[in-house]
Design a protein around this motif. Sequence first.
Motif, PDB file in Angstrom:
ATOM      1  N   ALA A   1       0.853  -1.184   0.000  1.00  0.00           N
ATOM      2  CA  ALA A   1       0.000   0.000   0.000  1.00  0.00           C
ATOM      3  C   ALA A   1       0.884   1.227   0.000  1.00  0.00           C
ATOM      4  CB  ALA A   1      -0.920  -0.005   1.214  1.00  0.00           C
TER       5      ALA A   1
ATOM      6  N   HIS B   1       7.200   9.534  10.819  1.00  0.00           N
ATOM      7  CA  HIS B   1       7.324   9.199   9.395  1.00  0.00           C
ATOM      8  C   HIS B   1       6.736  10.296   8.501  1.00  0.00           C
ATOM      9  CE1 HIS B   1       8.707   5.014  10.048  1.00  0.00           C
ATOM     10  NE2 HIS B   1       7.940   5.075  11.107  1.00  0.00           N
TER      11      HIS B   1
ATOM     12  N   TYR C   1       5.079   6.911   0.969  1.00  0.00           N
ATOM     13  CA  TYR C   1       5.990   5.765   0.988  1.00  0.00           C
ATOM     14  C   TYR C   1       5.179   4.479   0.895  1.00  0.00           C
ATOM     15  CZ  TYR C   1       4.952   5.736   6.073  1.00  0.00           C
ATOM     16  OH  TYR C   1       4.332   5.739   7.295  1.00  0.00           O
TER      17      TYR C   1
ATOM     18  N   VAL D   1       4.475   0.538   1.973  1.00  0.00           N
ATOM     19  CA  VAL D   1       4.681  -0.558   2.918  1.00  0.00           C
ATOM     20  C   VAL D   1       4.234  -1.842   2.232  1.00  0.00           C
ATOM     21  CG1 VAL D   1       4.489   0.855   4.991  1.00  0.00           C
ATOM     22  CG2 VAL D   1       2.434  -0.142   3.991  1.00  0.00           C
TER      23      VAL D   1
ATOM     24  N   THR E   1       7.019  -7.753   7.123  1.00  0.00           N
ATOM     25  CA  THR E   1       6.474  -6.429   6.793  1.00  0.00           C
ATOM     26  C   THR E   1       7.624  -5.436   6.761  1.00  0.00           C
ATOM     27  OG1 THR E   1       4.327  -6.888   7.807  1.00  0.00           O
ATOM     28  CG2 THR E   1       4.940  -4.569   7.570  1.00  0.00           C
TER      29      THR E   1
ATOM     30  N   GLU F   1       6.050  -4.345  12.729  1.00  0.00           N
ATOM     31  CA  GLU F   1       5.157  -3.656  11.785  1.00  0.00           C
ATOM     32  C   GLU F   1       5.225  -2.140  12.025  1.00  0.00           C
ATOM     33  OE1 GLU F   1       1.584  -6.827  10.842  1.00  0.00           O
ATOM     34  OE2 GLU F   1       1.371  -5.642  12.674  1.00  0.00           O
ATOM     35  N   GLY F   2       4.898  -1.743  13.249  1.00  0.00           N
ATOM     36  CA  GLY F   2       4.807  -0.313  13.567  1.00  0.00           C
ATOM     37  C   GLY F   2       6.088   0.457  13.282  1.00  0.00           C
ATOM     38  N   LEU F   3       7.219  -0.137  13.597  1.00  0.00           N
ATOM     39  CA  LEU F   3       8.506   0.532  13.386  1.00  0.00           C
ATOM     40  C   LEU F   3       8.712   0.930  11.927  1.00  0.00           C
ATOM     41  CD1 LEU F   3      11.445   0.896  14.943  1.00  0.00           C
ATOM     42  CD2 LEU F   3      12.048  -0.874  13.281  1.00  0.00           C
ATOM     43  N   HIS F   4       8.102   0.172  11.014  1.00  0.00           N
ATOM     44  CA  HIS F   4       8.307   0.394   9.579  1.00  0.00           C
ATOM     45  C   HIS F   4       7.341   1.423   8.991  1.00  0.00           C
ATOM     46  CE1 HIS F   4      11.295  -2.825   9.361  1.00  0.00           C
ATOM     47  NE2 HIS F   4      10.545  -3.401  10.272  1.00  0.00           N
ATOM     48  N   GLY F   5       6.587   2.089   9.860  1.00  0.00           N
ATOM     49  CA  GLY F   5       5.710   3.152   9.365  1.00  0.00           C
ATOM     50  C   GLY F   5       4.351   2.670   8.914  1.00  0.00           C
ATOM     51  N   VAL F   6       4.021   1.445   9.318  1.00  0.00           N
ATOM     52  CA  VAL F   6       2.705   0.896   8.971  1.00  0.00           C
ATOM     53  C   VAL F   6       1.624   1.611   9.787  1.00  0.00           C
ATOM     54  CG1 VAL F   6       1.328  -1.167   9.449  1.00  0.00           C
ATOM     55  CG2 VAL F   6       3.462  -1.367   8.188  1.00  0.00           C
ATOM     56  N   THR F   7       0.490   1.885   9.168  1.00  0.00           N
ATOM     57  CA  THR F   7      -0.693   2.376   9.876  1.00  0.00           C
ATOM     58  C   THR F   7      -1.797   1.328   9.717  1.00  0.00           C
ATOM     59  OG1 THR F   7      -1.522   3.472   7.898  1.00  0.00           O
ATOM     60  CG2 THR F   7      -0.129   4.793   9.371  1.00  0.00           C
TER      61      THR F   7
ATOM     62  N   SER G   1      -3.138   1.592   6.268  1.00  0.00           N
ATOM     63  CA  SER G   1      -2.295   1.004   5.216  1.00  0.00           C
ATOM     64  C   SER G   1      -2.354  -0.523   5.268  1.00  0.00           C
ATOM     65  CB  SER G   1      -0.849   1.498   5.331  1.00  0.00           C
ATOM     66  OG  SER G   1      -0.226   1.028   6.503  1.00  0.00           O
TER      67      SER G   1
END
Lengths: 124, 382
Positions: free
Chosen positions: A52, A61, A67, A69, A81, B135-141, B144
């Motif tokens: 996405a 961020h 960006y 993910v 992930t 997950e969260g550390l990588h900028g996931v919401t 998303s």
Amino acid sequence: MELARHWRQRNARYRLEGSRHRSDGTIAFPPREGNEWEPYVLSGQGELLTYAVVHQAPSGHEGEVPYMVAIVQLVEGPRITAQLTDCDASEVTIGMAVEMTTRLLGDTGADGLLLYGYKFRPVL
Amino acid sequence: MMRPVYIAGTGLTAVGELWERTALSLATEALRAAMTASPQQPIGALYVANALGAALGQQSNLAPAIAAAVGLQGCETLTIDAGGAAGGLAIRQAMLAVASGAYDAVAVVGVEKVSDVLDERREAALALTTDGDWEGLHGVTLTSQWAMLMRKYMHDYAVASADFAAFPVNAHANAVANRHALYRFAITPDKVKNAGMVADPLSLLDCATVADGAAAVIISAQPHTSTVRAVRIAGSGVASDAIALHERADMLDLAAVRLATTRALHQANLTINDVQALDMTDPHAICAVLTLEALGYTPRGTATTLGASGAISANGTVPLALTGGCKARGDVVGALGVYQIVELTAQLRGTAANQVANATVALATCSAGLASTAVTHVLVAE
């Protein structure tokens, strides 16, 4: 500061070190704890399962939008992930081959802790 | 053997960006209304659902403050912060406490106060229900992650993004009649299609707005004594799933929703076909689609057809988002599970805004994050 939080994941973050089950050979990522598991470095090769494009980012961020993910199927079996990098959204398709690359993941702010770790990019 | 448990009184506030109100003030309004609607109940405990108070750095352990504000100081209190499942879990704990005989009545209030911070902090607080390190550390919401599921669904089942538009359109159409909804206006499929992207392929008009609000319920061993219809909690189920999406063997199966609902329906001795009014965690069409499939309404990969056929509309066979859903009533996160019980109790008493004719069985399901915890309740009118 959270230095220890990030330091203790260094092997997984920097070289994609997961675990291999000593008896059945199962590969796991993130690394598992327990005597039945031993460290195992994954190849970083995989295939894009889905992705996405984030336009509304969480704190920390904001400066990166937009960006991408993604969830990647690693060739050894585990899924992971991570962000996609070095490509434009228009070039990305489900099923494309991707590989791990080490990038800056974030900056913890005034204390100056720069977080490095894995992202994925199209296979060069 | 556990004894029967009833919804004795309900209350709620409008959902919105309520700049002048605190979480305490909203919770107090809703709880006082519920207590007024069910006088003479011997309330022994107060369970509070509040997902974001601590995550936004505003207030943790909110329950004692609410108890004191409504004259319940000294009673047992519990604050539950299990993301979007918090409200359902608070209802369940209250039901168990009354069913077991520990108390004859328990008050539940779900409250969320989210409008004091900007989007980035709210996204970060919501994302705390993802797997923090992986997950969260990588900028996931959360948005998303739902977008990733939507893209996989479109790919696996050859469904177009336009096929999802009927869900937010239906949610907005229903909210027009709901006096406590956040957005009381209709939208068109074209507007959904042409809206800007929040997390491509999810557009702004397929993304719920997180908003302030509070709802309260008095759960009791005694049904309401006045002329209104008695509403019983006939079934209750909770289930969990891997917190990280990538740890799930089948990402498009909301297993926790499926299991929690199976357990609740089994306890109620009913099937999904008996349900006439339904509410779910539905901040995006993809959530509704995957939930409909987890509940067994349609085979995997086909639930968007219920949107196209009109089955999900207020007078259809599977009416969804009767109050506007998360999209148009507003997403009240930890309070959602309590709003659902208040709204569905109105359906069973025949007083709802988009009333399903002669509804006697209702089902509410709410979940945290990407359904890492799911809670389902079945209500029956007696």
